[in-house]
Design a protein around this motif. Structure first.
Motif, PDB file in Angstrom:
ATOM      1  N   MET A   1       0.834  -1.179   0.000  1.00  0.00           N
ATOM      2  CA  MET A   1       0.000   0.000   0.000  1.00  0.00           C
ATOM      3  C   MET A   1       0.880   1.245   0.000  1.00  0.00           C
ATOM      4  N   SER A   2       0.653   2.135  -0.937  1.00  0.00           N
ATOM      5  CA  SER A   2       1.472   3.336  -1.008  1.00  0.00           C
ATOM      6  C   SER A   2       0.927   4.409  -0.076  1.00  0.00           C
ATOM      7  N   ARG A   3       1.812   5.260   0.342  1.00  0.00           N
ATOM      8  CA  ARG A   3       1.433   6.353   1.234  1.00  0.00           C
ATOM      9  C   ARG A   3       0.781   7.466   0.427  1.00  0.00           C
ATOM     10  N   SER A   4      -0.004   8.277   1.096  1.00  0.00           N
ATOM     11  CA  SER A   4      -0.606   9.437   0.447  1.00  0.00           C
ATOM     12  C   SER A   4      -0.643  10.590   1.442  1.00  0.00           C
ATOM     13  N   LEU A   5      -0.951  11.751   0.923  1.00  0.00           N
ATOM     14  CA  LEU A   5      -1.118  12.949   1.731  1.00  0.00           C
ATOM     15  C   LEU A   5      -2.605  13.188   1.960  1.00  0.00           C
ATOM     16  N   SER A   6      -2.958  13.549   3.151  1.00  0.00           N
ATOM     17  CA  SER A   6      -4.309  14.022   3.440  1.00  0.00           C
ATOM     18  C   SER A   6      -4.295  15.521   3.140  1.00  0.00           C
ATOM     19  N   VAL A   7      -5.171  15.969   2.233  1.00  0.00           N
ATOM     20  CA  VAL A   7      -5.120  17.346   1.748  1.00  0.00           C
ATOM     21  C   VAL A   7      -6.448  18.048   1.967  1.00  0.00           C
ATOM     22  N   GLU A   8      -6.362  19.288   2.432  1.00  0.00           N
ATOM     23  CA  GLU A   8      -7.525  20.176   2.531  1.00  0.00           C
ATOM     24  C   GLU A   8      -7.182  21.469   1.810  1.00  0.00           C
ATOM     25  N   VAL A   9      -8.074  21.915   0.933  1.00  0.00           N
ATOM     26  CA  VAL A   9      -7.934  23.212   0.266  1.00  0.00           C
ATOM     27  C   VAL A   9      -9.094  24.064   0.771  1.00  0.00           C
ATOM     28  N   VAL A  10      -8.759  25.134   1.483  1.00  0.00           N
ATOM     29  CA  VAL A  10      -9.762  25.936   2.165  1.00  0.00           C
ATOM     30  C   VAL A  10      -9.664  27.398   1.736  1.00  0.00           C
TER      31      VAL A  10
ATOM     32  N   PHE B   1     -11.658  21.364  -1.399  1.00  0.00           N
ATOM     33  CA  PHE B   1     -11.255  19.972  -1.604  1.00  0.00           C
ATOM     34  C   PHE B   1     -10.850  19.392  -0.258  1.00  0.00           C
ATOM     35  N   GLN B   2     -11.225  18.145  -0.043  1.00  0.00           N
ATOM     36  CA  GLN B   2     -10.775  17.399   1.123  1.00  0.00           C
ATOM     37  C   GLN B   2     -10.655  15.951   0.691  1.00  0.00           C
ATOM     38  N   GLY B   3      -9.431  15.426   0.742  1.00  0.00           N
ATOM     39  CA  GLY B   3      -9.220  14.063   0.307  1.00  0.00           C
ATOM     40  C   GLY B   3      -7.756  13.689   0.315  1.00  0.00           C
ATOM     41  N   GLU B   4      -7.443  12.641  -0.435  1.00  0.00           N
ATOM     42  CA  GLU B   4      -6.086  12.105  -0.498  1.00  0.00           C
ATOM     43  C   GLU B   4      -5.418  12.496  -1.815  1.00  0.00           C
ATOM     44  N   ALA B   5      -4.092  12.631  -1.776  1.00  0.00           N
ATOM     45  CA  ALA B   5      -3.306  12.881  -2.982  1.00  0.00           C
ATOM     46  C   ALA B   5      -1.956  12.192  -2.839  1.00  0.00           C
TER      47      ALA B   5
ATOM     48  N   LEU C   1       0.459  27.327   2.427  1.00  0.00           N
ATOM     49  CA  LEU C   1       0.324  25.880   2.554  1.00  0.00           C
ATOM     50  C   LEU C   1       1.175  25.445   3.727  1.00  0.00           C
ATOM     51  N   GLN C   2       0.693  24.428   4.394  1.00  0.00           N
ATOM     52  CA  GLN C   2       1.413  23.839   5.508  1.00  0.00           C
ATOM     53  C   GLN C   2       1.324  22.332   5.364  1.00  0.00           C
ATOM     54  N   CYS C   3       2.450  21.663   5.510  1.00  0.00           N
ATOM     55  CA  CYS C   3       2.464  20.206   5.436  1.00  0.00           C
ATOM     56  C   CYS C   3       3.330  19.666   6.568  1.00  0.00           C
ATOM     57  N   ALA C   4       2.776  18.712   7.291  1.00  0.00           N
ATOM     58  CA  ALA C   4       3.512  18.007   8.344  1.00  0.00           C
ATOM     59  C   ALA C   4       2.820  16.670   8.573  1.00  0.00           C
TER      60      ALA C   4
ATOM     61  N   MET D   1      -1.670  17.985   4.722  1.00  0.00           N
ATOM     62  CA  MET D   1      -1.442  19.293   4.115  1.00  0.00           C
ATOM     63  C   MET D   1      -2.716  20.116   4.183  1.00  0.00           C
ATOM     64  N   ILE D   2      -2.539  21.353   4.619  1.00  0.00           N
ATOM     65  CA  ILE D   2      -3.625  22.326   4.605  1.00  0.00           C
ATOM     66  C   ILE D   2      -3.192  23.471   3.695  1.00  0.00           C
ATOM     67  N   ILE D   3      -4.052  23.796   2.739  1.00  0.00           N
ATOM     68  CA  ILE D   3      -3.802  24.911   1.829  1.00  0.00           C
ATOM     69  C   ILE D   3      -4.886  25.945   2.103  1.00  0.00           C
TER      70      ILE D   3
END
Length: 140
Positions: free
Chosen positions: A1-10, A17-21, A71-74, A78-80
């Motif tokens: 299973m590959s890793r993904s980022l949890s992303v929110e675009v607000v 957008f709220q989902g995986e990338a 944008l912030q990623c940790a 990620m929150i945009i």
């Protein structure tokens, strides 16, 4: 299973957008940045540009025109936060080109001392121009 980022675009108006990338590519004030899972923590200022959220195949990639923000990623989250965003598929290039021309004419016709109105119209012009650019690129 590959890793993904949890992303929110607000935006101030809504969560766009709220989902995986699998990968996020954004235009920052220092240039384009690509972020994959396990990226070191990052905070960056966004410039007007294109935001791409890669999900599987090229056809599954979500593309947005964005205008400013951060944008912030940790820890693969990620929150945009952006002033404005629109999905490239929803961009009406012809209508925005007409709006862009109208804005340019309005700016030209302003008196020299209309600083506030000029700044507001130039802000709209940058957003409109960015949407046209992103729309043209993604409707081919």
């Amino acid at each position: 299973m590959s890793r993904s980022l949890s992303v929110e675009v607000v935006t101030p108006a809504a969560t766009i957008f709220q989902g995986e990338a699998e990968m996020v590519v954004a235009m920052t004030t220092d240039g384009e940045v690509g972020i994959l899972p396990l990226h070191v923590p990052i905070v960056a200022e966004l410039a007007p540009g294109e935001l791409r959220l890669k999900q599987g195949t090229v056809e599954d990639t979500q593309v947005f025109a964005t205008y400013g923000g951060y944008l912030q990623c940790a820890d693969d989250h990620m929150i945009i936060l952006t002033d404005n965003a629109i999905n490239a598929k929803a961009i009406d290039v012809a209508a925005l080109e007409a709006e862009k021309a109208s804005l340019e004419e309005r700016i030209k016709s302003l008196p020299a001392d209309a600083f506030d109105e000029r700044a507001e119209l130039e802000h709209e012009l940058v957003w409109t121009s960015n949407c046209v650019k992103v729309g043209k690129k993604n409707t081919k």
